[in-house]
Design a protein around this motif. Structure first.
Motif, PDB file in Angstrom:
ATOM      1  N   ARG A  31       0.992  -1.347  -0.223  1.00 11.92           N
ATOM      2  CA  ARG A  31      -0.274   0.228   0.275  1.00 11.92           C
ATOM      3  C   ARG A  31       0.573   1.105   0.344  1.00 11.92           C
ATOM      4  N   LEU A  32       1.688   1.205   0.770  1.00 18.09           N
ATOM      5  CA  LEU A  32       3.045   2.637   1.416  1.00 18.09           C
ATOM      6  C   LEU A  32       3.373   2.304  -0.619  1.00 18.09           C
ATOM      7  N   LEU A  33       4.023   1.599  -1.334  1.00 20.45           N
ATOM      8  CA  LEU A  33       4.364   1.975  -2.095  1.00 20.45           C
ATOM      9  C   LEU A  33       3.336   2.011  -3.208  1.00 20.45           C
ATOM     10  N   LYS A  34       2.189   1.510  -3.983  1.00 19.58           N
ATOM     11  CA  LYS A  34       1.624   2.246  -4.200  1.00 19.58           C
ATOM     12  C   LYS A  34       1.483   4.037  -4.213  1.00 19.58           C
ATOM     13  N   ASP A  35       1.691   4.029  -3.045  1.00 18.34           N
ATOM     14  CA  ASP A  35       1.135   5.890  -2.457  1.00 18.34           C
ATOM     15  C   ASP A  35       2.216   6.315  -3.190  1.00 18.34           C
ATOM     16  N   VAL A  38       2.050   7.330  -6.981  1.00 21.31           N
ATOM     17  CA  VAL A  38       0.935   8.089  -6.866  1.00 21.31           C
ATOM     18  C   VAL A  38       1.732   9.642  -6.773  1.00 21.31           C
ATOM     19  N   LYS A  39       2.173  10.149  -5.781  1.00 20.39           N
ATOM     20  CA  LYS A  39       2.864  11.077  -4.590  1.00 20.39           C
ATOM     21  C   LYS A  39       3.887  11.519  -5.843  1.00 20.39           C
ATOM     22  N   HIS A  40       4.437  10.484  -6.509  1.00 18.62           N
ATOM     23  CA  HIS A  40       5.459  11.060  -7.752  1.00 18.62           C
ATOM     24  C   HIS A  40       5.240  11.057  -8.092  1.00 18.62           C
ATOM     25  N   GLY A  41       4.051  10.419  -8.534  1.00 17.59           N
ATOM     26  CA  GLY A  41       4.237  11.133 -10.528  1.00 17.59           C
ATOM     27  C   GLY A  41       3.538   9.998 -10.949  1.00 17.59           C
ATOM     28  N   ALA A  42       2.458   9.158 -10.365  1.00 15.91           N
ATOM     29  CA  ALA A  42       2.374   8.502 -11.087  1.00 15.91           C
ATOM     30  C   ALA A  42       1.037   8.405 -11.749  1.00 15.91           C
ATOM     31  N   THR A  43      -0.026   8.012 -13.088  1.00 11.87           N
ATOM     32  CA  THR A  43      -1.218   8.296 -13.664  1.00 11.87           C
ATOM     33  C   THR A  43      -1.945   7.742 -13.658  1.00 11.87           C
ATOM     34  N   ASN A  44      -3.456   8.104 -13.296  1.00 10.06           N
ATOM     35  CA  ASN A  44      -4.435   7.368 -13.563  1.00 10.06           C
ATOM     36  C   ASN A  44      -4.025   5.807 -14.533  1.00 10.06           C
ATOM     37  N   ASN A  45      -4.333   6.373 -15.432  1.00 11.40           N
ATOM     38  CA  ASN A  45      -4.517   5.024 -16.607  1.00 11.40           C
ATOM     39  C   ASN A  45      -3.031   4.180 -16.324  1.00 11.40           C
ATOM     40  N   GLN A  46      -1.743   3.834 -15.306  1.00 12.81           N
ATOM     41  CA  GLN A  46      -1.130   3.338 -15.435  1.00 12.81           C
ATOM     42  C   GLN A  46      -1.113   2.008 -14.605  1.00 12.81           C
ATOM     43  N   TRP A  47      -2.660   2.001 -13.771  1.00 11.25           N
ATOM     44  CA  TRP A  47      -2.972   1.319 -12.835  1.00 11.25           C
ATOM     45  C   TRP A  47      -3.820   0.118 -13.490  1.00 11.25           C
ATOM     46  N   HIS A  48      -3.283  -1.091 -13.431  1.00 16.43           N
ATOM     47  CA  HIS A  48      -4.406  -2.588 -13.854  1.00 16.43           C
ATOM     48  C   HIS A  48      -5.147  -3.347 -12.172  1.00 16.43           C
ATOM     49  N   GLN A  49      -5.929  -3.496 -11.942  1.00 15.06           N
ATOM     50  CA  GLN A  49      -5.836  -4.282 -11.183  1.00 15.06           C
ATOM     51  C   GLN A  49      -6.481  -6.089 -11.484  1.00 15.06           C
ATOM     52  N   PRO A  50      -5.671  -6.446 -10.969  1.00 12.79           N
ATOM     53  CA  PRO A  50      -5.684  -8.367 -11.410  1.00 12.79           C
ATOM     54  C   PRO A  50      -7.011  -8.877 -11.133  1.00 12.79           C
ATOM     55  N   TYR A 301      12.800   6.030 -16.191  1.00 12.65           N
ATOM     56  CA  TYR A 301      14.416   6.961 -16.615  1.00 12.65           C
ATOM     57  C   TYR A 301      14.299   6.125 -17.947  1.00 12.65           C
ATOM     58  N   VAL A 302      13.814   4.896 -18.433  1.00 16.81           N
ATOM     59  CA  VAL A 302      14.424   3.583 -19.550  1.00 16.81           C
ATOM     60  C   VAL A 302      13.053   3.926 -20.236  1.00 16.81           C
ATOM     61  N   TYR A 303      12.024   3.854 -20.232  1.00 16.55           N
ATOM     62  CA  TYR A 303      10.917   3.625 -20.678  1.00 16.55           C
ATOM     63  C   TYR A 303       9.925   4.910 -21.088  1.00 16.55           C
ATOM     64  N   THR A 304      10.319   5.873 -20.589  1.00 10.67           N
ATOM     65  CA  THR A 304       9.864   7.114 -20.659  1.00 10.67           C
ATOM     66  C   THR A 304      10.378   8.820 -20.873  1.00 10.67           C
ATOM     67  N   GLU A 305      11.542   8.903 -20.697  1.00  5.57           N
ATOM     68  CA  GLU A 305      12.730   9.317 -20.560  1.00  5.57           C
ATOM     69  C   GLU A 305      12.234  10.538 -19.755  1.00  5.57           C
ATOM     70  N   ASN A 306      11.981   9.914 -19.562  1.00 12.24           N
ATOM     71  CA  ASN A 306      11.454  11.295 -17.815  1.00 12.24           C
ATOM     72  C   ASN A 306      11.998  10.179 -16.814  1.00 12.24           C
ATOM     73  N   GLU A 307      11.957  11.093 -14.760  1.00 11.91           N
ATOM     74  CA  GLU A 307      12.266  11.146 -14.149  1.00 11.91           C
ATOM     75  C   GLU A 307      11.163  10.661 -13.044  1.00 11.91           C
ATOM     76  N   LEU A 308      10.689   9.875 -12.484  1.00 15.34           N
ATOM     77  CA  LEU A 308      10.004  10.230 -11.052  1.00 15.34           C
ATOM     78  C   LEU A 308      10.718  10.656 -10.087  1.00 15.34           C
ATOM     79  N   THR A 309      10.396  11.704  -9.194  1.00 17.61           N
ATOM     80  CA  THR A 309      11.045  12.585  -7.929  1.00 17.61           C
ATOM     81  C   THR A 309      11.607  11.104  -7.376  1.00 17.61           C
ATOM     82  N   GLU A 310      12.757  11.500  -6.829  1.00 14.14           N
ATOM     83  CA  GLU A 310      13.493  10.644  -5.495  1.00 14.14           C
ATOM     84  C   GLU A 310      12.912  10.949  -4.526  1.00 14.14           C
TER      85      GLU A 310
END
Length: 311
Positions: A31-35, A38-50, A301-310
């Motif tokens: 849960r904390l990793l998901k949070d 989201v806090k560091h830039g993940a967008t809604n369309n990235q999430w998939h629920q199995p 960094y590798v797949y979007t040429e951007n970077e989630l903030t550290e």
């Protein structure tokens, strides 16, 4: 490989497990990793629920008698102690959901080039017994299910968790379509090692430089000898120098470089990569989550040429 929105696979069930006080397993980290994401830039369309895996699907990998014991809570006490969790329906449903998540991750990787599962890596589960917090081997299940639809695929399971992927190795010892590779602590659990297709045992207190050199050599071997169609990557962070069960001396920067190296390798060779977060054992959960988050940063960094903030 063109830019993609890196698929993130997650279920709230991953952190929904009632455990005894001070239990060794850090159940809140998912849960904390998901949070964090989201806090560091993940967008809604990235999430998939199995969806949870079916027990019928699990029989392609595990012994029906063992699965029956799991379902009916009829296993002897010593076998349950080896697994390390108290039995519950909640545990079974969570386990099936996580295994379904790893399968979805491999499916998405084959279409998107990359996908990351915010759980998975239960590599100590063997055909007819579980161990070390692992009831079902989600890595092996995902490989077997994918091979039903794509029987000619060559899959590499690249396991960089500090603990050897012993269950995965035994499950595929007679299947040449799956190449098992484990880079692990030599003197760490499981203390009776098995033979993967390629084992790289590391001495206690191995440094960043030594570790990354071993990784580069391993990837070169995979490229020269295997040329996989899919990499299933266990990115465990129990290699971290602050991990309470790891015994290696890998820094946070070293973890990032490991993940960056593996993901760059996959992209350079246009090999789909499905990653699971694997193990990590710290009571300091923010620090543990930051270690797991290096995989997310590397993927941007590798797949979007951007970077989630550290952060």
């Amino acid at each position: 490989m063109k830019k993609v929105d890196v698929p993130f696979i997650y279920s709230p069930l991953y952190s929904e497990l009632d455990l005894p006080p001070r239990h060794r397993y850090p159940i809140e980290k998912y849960r904390l990793l998901k949070d964090w994401a989201v806090k560091h830039g993940a967008t809604n369309n990235q999430w998939h629920q199995p969806e949870p895996l079916s027990w019928e699907q699990a029989t392609r990998t595990h012994c029906p008698g063992y699965l029956s014991q799991l379902r009916q809570n009829s296993m002897d006490k010593s076998s349950w102690r080896r697994i390390g969790f108290p039995w519950s329906e909640q545990l079974l449903y969570r386990t099936l959901t996580s295994a379904g998540g790893t399968l979805l991750t491999t499916e998405l990787a084959l279409t998107k080039g990359i996908a990351i599962h915010f759980s998975g890596g239960y590599h100590h589960a063997h055909k007819d017994w579980g161990s070390g917090f692992c009831l079902l081997n989600d890595l092996a299940i995902a490989c077997n299910e994918i091979l039903v639809c794509h029987p000619k695929l060559k899959i590499v399971v690249l396991d960089t968790d500090v603990h050897q992927g012993d269950g995965t190795a035994t499950l595929f010892e007679n299947d040449e379509r799956v190449f098992t590779c484990s880079i692990h602590g030599e003197r760490n659990f499981p203390f009776s090692k098995v033979s993967s297709n390629l084992d790289i045992p590391l001495a206690k207190h191995t440094s960043d430089k030594e570790y990354l050199a071993a990784l580069e050599n391993t990837l070169e071997h995979i490229n020269q000898e295997i040329k996989p169609d899919l990499i299933l990557y266990d990115a465990g962070v129990d290699i971290y120098q602050r991990d309470e069960l790891g015994h290696l001396n890998i820094s946070l920067a070293g973890i990032f470089q490991r993940d960056l190296t593996v993901l760059r390798f996959a992209k350079r060779h246009q090999t789909p990569l499905a990653a699971v977060i694997g193990g990590g054992y710290q009571r300091n959960l923010p620090r543990l989550v930051r270690a797991h988050a290096q995989l997310l940063r590397a993927s941007y960094y590798v797949y979007t040429e951007n970077e989630l903030t550290e952060g």
